[in-house]
Write a protein that holds these residues in place. Structure first.
Motif, PDB file in Angstrom:
ATOM      1  N   THR A 163      17.739  28.045   2.509  1.00 48.80           N
ATOM      2  CA  THR A 163      19.056  27.950   2.492  1.00 48.80           C
ATOM      3  C   THR A 163      18.868  27.923   1.391  1.00 48.80           C
ATOM      4  O   THR A 163      18.874  26.993  -0.189  1.00 48.80           O
ATOM      5  CB  THR A 163      19.705  27.106   2.752  1.00 48.80           C
ATOM      6  OG1 THR A 163      19.361  26.175   2.966  1.00 48.80           O
ATOM      7  CG2 THR A 163      19.237  28.042   4.446  1.00 48.80           C
ATOM      8  N   PRO A 164      19.945  29.047   0.208  1.00 51.80           N
ATOM      9  CA  PRO A 164      20.632  27.859  -1.482  1.00 51.80           C
ATOM     10  C   PRO A 164      20.439  26.947  -1.698  1.00 51.80           C
ATOM     11  O   PRO A 164      20.104  26.423  -2.549  1.00 51.80           O
ATOM     12  CB  PRO A 164      21.974  28.896  -1.074  1.00 51.80           C
ATOM     13  CG  PRO A 164      22.074  29.846  -0.172  1.00 51.80           C
ATOM     14  CD  PRO A 164      20.946  30.023   0.908  1.00 51.80           C
ATOM     15  N   ILE A 167      17.072  25.430  -2.048  1.00 50.55           N
ATOM     16  CA  ILE A 167      16.754  25.977  -3.003  1.00 50.55           C
ATOM     17  C   ILE A 167      17.292  25.135  -4.270  1.00 50.55           C
ATOM     18  O   ILE A 167      16.111  25.356  -5.084  1.00 50.55           O
ATOM     19  CB  ILE A 167      16.589  27.481  -3.216  1.00 50.55           C
ATOM     20  CG1 ILE A 167      16.258  28.397  -2.095  1.00 50.55           C
ATOM     21  CG2 ILE A 167      16.337  28.167  -4.664  1.00 50.55           C
ATOM     22  CD1 ILE A 167      14.907  27.925  -2.198  1.00 50.55           C
ATOM     23  N   ASP A 185      16.573  32.917  -1.665  1.00 52.60           N
ATOM     24  CA  ASP A 185      17.470  32.408  -1.136  1.00 52.60           C
ATOM     25  C   ASP A 185      18.100  33.260  -0.044  1.00 52.60           C
ATOM     26  O   ASP A 185      17.696  34.459  -0.069  1.00 52.60           O
ATOM     27  CB  ASP A 185      18.283  31.435  -1.726  1.00 52.60           C
ATOM     28  CG  ASP A 185      19.744  32.266  -2.682  1.00 52.60           C
ATOM     29  OD1 ASP A 185      18.881  33.588  -2.454  1.00 52.60           O
ATOM     30  OD2 ASP A 185      19.890  31.011  -3.366  1.00 52.60           O
ATOM     31  N   CYS A 188      23.553  32.977   3.446  1.00 50.15           N
ATOM     32  CA  CYS A 188      23.916  31.923   4.117  1.00 50.15           C
ATOM     33  C   CYS A 188      25.163  31.529   5.111  1.00 50.15           C
ATOM     34  O   CYS A 188      25.624  31.072   4.275  1.00 50.15           O
ATOM     35  CB  CYS A 188      23.343  30.738   3.702  1.00 50.15           C
ATOM     36  SG  CYS A 188      23.382  29.401   5.173  1.00 50.15           S
ATOM     37  N   ARG A 272      23.639  32.356  -8.600  1.00 59.49           N
ATOM     38  CA  ARG A 272      22.122  31.575  -8.137  1.00 59.49           C
ATOM     39  C   ARG A 272      21.321  31.034  -8.664  1.00 59.49           C
ATOM     40  O   ARG A 272      21.009  31.774  -9.226  1.00 59.49           O
ATOM     41  CB  ARG A 272      21.117  32.748  -6.567  1.00 59.49           C
ATOM     42  CG  ARG A 272      22.503  33.041  -5.595  1.00 59.49           C
ATOM     43  CD  ARG A 272      23.208  32.066  -4.586  1.00 59.49           C
ATOM     44  NE  ARG A 272      23.819  32.544  -4.298  1.00 59.49           N
ATOM     45  CZ  ARG A 272      23.981  32.865  -2.390  1.00 59.49           C
ATOM     46  NH1 ARG A 272      22.584  32.863  -1.772  1.00 59.49           N
ATOM     47  NH2 ARG A 272      24.967  33.581  -1.219  1.00 59.49           N
ATOM     48  N   SER A 274      18.474  30.859  -7.566  1.00 60.84           N
ATOM     49  CA  SER A 274      17.207  31.084  -6.619  1.00 60.84           C
ATOM     50  C   SER A 274      16.581  32.686  -8.441  1.00 60.84           C
ATOM     51  O   SER A 274      17.005  33.626  -9.261  1.00 60.84           O
ATOM     52  CB  SER A 274      17.202  32.046  -6.079  1.00 60.84           C
ATOM     53  OG  SER A 274      18.087  32.663  -5.684  1.00 60.84           O
ATOM     54  N   THR A 277      17.980  36.867  -4.157  1.00 62.42           N
ATOM     55  CA  THR A 277      18.836  36.676  -2.798  1.00 62.42           C
ATOM     56  C   THR A 277      18.772  37.544  -1.163  1.00 62.42           C
ATOM     57  O   THR A 277      18.673  39.006  -2.065  1.00 62.42           O
ATOM     58  CB  THR A 277      19.893  36.946  -2.684  1.00 62.42           C
ATOM     59  OG1 THR A 277      20.394  35.539  -3.540  1.00 62.42           O
ATOM     60  CG2 THR A 277      21.044  36.230  -1.150  1.00 62.42           C
TER      61      THR A 277
END
Ligand SMILES: Cc1cc2nc3c(=O)[nH]c(=O)nc-3n(C[C@H](O)[C@H](O)[C@H](O)COP(=O)(O)OP(=O)(O)OC[C@H]3O[C@@H](n4cnc5c(N)ncnc54)[C@H](O)[C@@H]3O)c2cc1C
Ligand code: SF4
Ligand code: SF4
Ligand code: SF4
Length: 400
Positions: A163-164, A167, A185, A188, A272, A274, A277
């Protein structure tokens, strides 16, 4: 004096970054009534160094990036596609890592059917099947952040999916960017209660007089657009239930069992930390020149980093890919990028009742499943067995 870590306990996501960073190993993750884990410090051992508070990504958000490119993909492997939630993007990343002696971290069930992160390499490639498919319950990252750090220090390629908030926790813990780390991620919706899942599985096991051997929150037997919960029992029986009637899915989507941080999630944004996504692609024929939606699923991918942009072209042997428009996919498929799951006013009552009663009784009281819902569910099964479901779903979707 440090006695709490996150500036606001309600916002603590349970990411485990504080636990992983503590030099005295004096932080334990303790379950609340919903089975959600929160850090607790053993004050007898704590040396007041403050590292936990500094590392907490809720206290000190880490840098995030917007979307550089957007794509929709479908895994070329039909078996993987069928088992995946949407288009099987995660497995394509995993296969790439295996070819380079990398490690892949994702989420599966342990032998008590608890949802957990774990890592695998090529020698355990068959366990990838356990990670495929979304589990709508909070996963326990366990000690995986430290395992990732150890692998990166040995220059191994690592793919970590979560999940964000997980991460963000991992990145805060690692403190620096590693060229060999790829993070993925999700868009979510929120994470459901591990305790509610255990109560649900106990109830279903008793109802079907058998141990549950497999749980799939998004099974595609009825097609991608009608995916359902599927439980497989040791006695050979199978159960299918959509979010319309299934107690676990209905509880999850009605916001009655999410973690408290999900109702005020600090990660609800398109930016994000990450590299990628991934999320459901419900409108493939509106976001690309693919005209026929065959109901087998595609995954939307947003790329957030240069590292991610370079990786995309190296995966073409694993997937079919089309470029999409970020704003259109965000509007059509990405409502949960910046919306919270609404908090059900009876959330705490529902979880408290499950400590006393079965989910059968709590579900009847709080989940508002109507005779019409059961009728539609039954009709779906009849249409499927008459091989008419695809046609009917296709007609309804065209009208919507
Ligand atoms: C809790 C949760 C909420 C989601 N909410 C949305 C949403 O609101 N809208 C949307 O479009 N998509 C949402 N998704 C993403 C979506 O369900 C698919 O995961 C996505 O479309 C990618 O599918 P895939 O076929 O490419 O990958 P799959 O092969 O299905 O891979 C699933 C990936 O998710 C990871 N994962 C599974 N369960 C968990 C978990 N509990 N916690 C962390 N990681 C997990 C696995 O490790 C794997 O990497 C959510 C996923 C999860 C897990
Ligand atoms: S202050 Fe330091 S020793 Fe104490 S819990 Fe936090 S990280 Fe651990
Ligand atoms: S680091 Fe993560 S688990 Fe620890 S307090 Fe902050 S949000 Fe909670
Ligand atoms: S909604 Fe936010 S807090 Fe909840 S699991 Fe997802 S990223 Fe974490």
């Amino acid at each position: 004096m440090i006695n709490s870590i996150c500036k606001n306990k309600k916002l603590c996501t349970g990411c485990t970054a504080c636990q992983a960073v503590c030099p005295k190993k004096c932080i334990s993750m303790i379950e609340d009534k919903g089975g959600f884990r929160y850090p607790r410090i053993n004050m007898d051992i704590c040396i007041q160094c403050g590292l936990c508070q500094k590392t907490c990504p809720v206290n000190n958000p880490i840098e995030s990036n917007g979307v550089m490119k957007s794509y929709a993909i479908r895994n070329k492997n039909k078996r993987i596609l069928k088992k995946s939630t949407s288009g099987g993007a995660f497995s394509a990343f995993a296969m790439y890592a295996f070819e380079r002696n990398g490690l892949v971290f994702g989420v599966g069930f342990d032998d008590k059917l608890k949802v957990r992160h774990f890592g695998i390499d090529l020698s355990e490639k068959n366990r990838l099947a356990e990670m495929i498919c979304s589990k709508y319950v909070q996963s326990d990252p366990g000690r995986t952040f430290t395992e990732v750090q150890n692998a990166l220090q040995q220059n191994r390629l690592v793919i970590y999916s979560g999940t964000p908030c997980q991460i963000a926790g991992l990145k805060s813990f690692l403190k620096k960017d590693y060229s060999e780390l790829i993070t993925i991620d999700l868009v979510c919706h929120g994470v459901g209660s591990p305790f509610v899942l255990q109560q649900y599985l106990k109830y279903m096991s008793e109802k079907y007089h058998s141990r549950i051997v497999d749980v799939r929150f998004r099974n595609k037997t009825y097609g991608y657009h009608s995916s359902t919960m599927k439980l497989t029992f040791e006695n050979g029986k199978e159960y299918y239930g959509s979010a319309r009637v299934d107690y676990m899915l209905k509880a999850y989507f009605s916001g009655i069992c999410s973690r408290n941080s999900c109702y005020e999630c600090p990660y609800k944004q398109i930016e994000r930390c990450s590299d990628f996504t991934i999320f459901d692609s419900w409108h493939i024929n509106q976001v690309s020149d693919i005209t026929e939606d065959d109901n087998r699923g595609y995954t939307n991918i947003y790329v957030h980093s240069q590292k991610g942009a370079e990786l995309i072209s190296k995966l073409s042997k694993f997937w079919d890919i089309v470029e999409t428009d970020t704003e259109i996919t965000r509007t059509l498929d990405g409502s949960m990028i910046d919306h919270y799951p609404p908090k059900h006013p009876k959330r705490d009552e529902f979880i408290a009742m499950l400590h006393e009663q079965s989910i059968g009784l709590a579900g009847k009281k709080y989940l508002n499943i109507t005779p019409k819902d059961y009728f539609i569910e039954k009709s779906k099964s009849v249409l499927y067995h008459a091989k008419l479901l695809d046609k009917v779903v296709g007609t309804i979707r065209k009208k919507v």
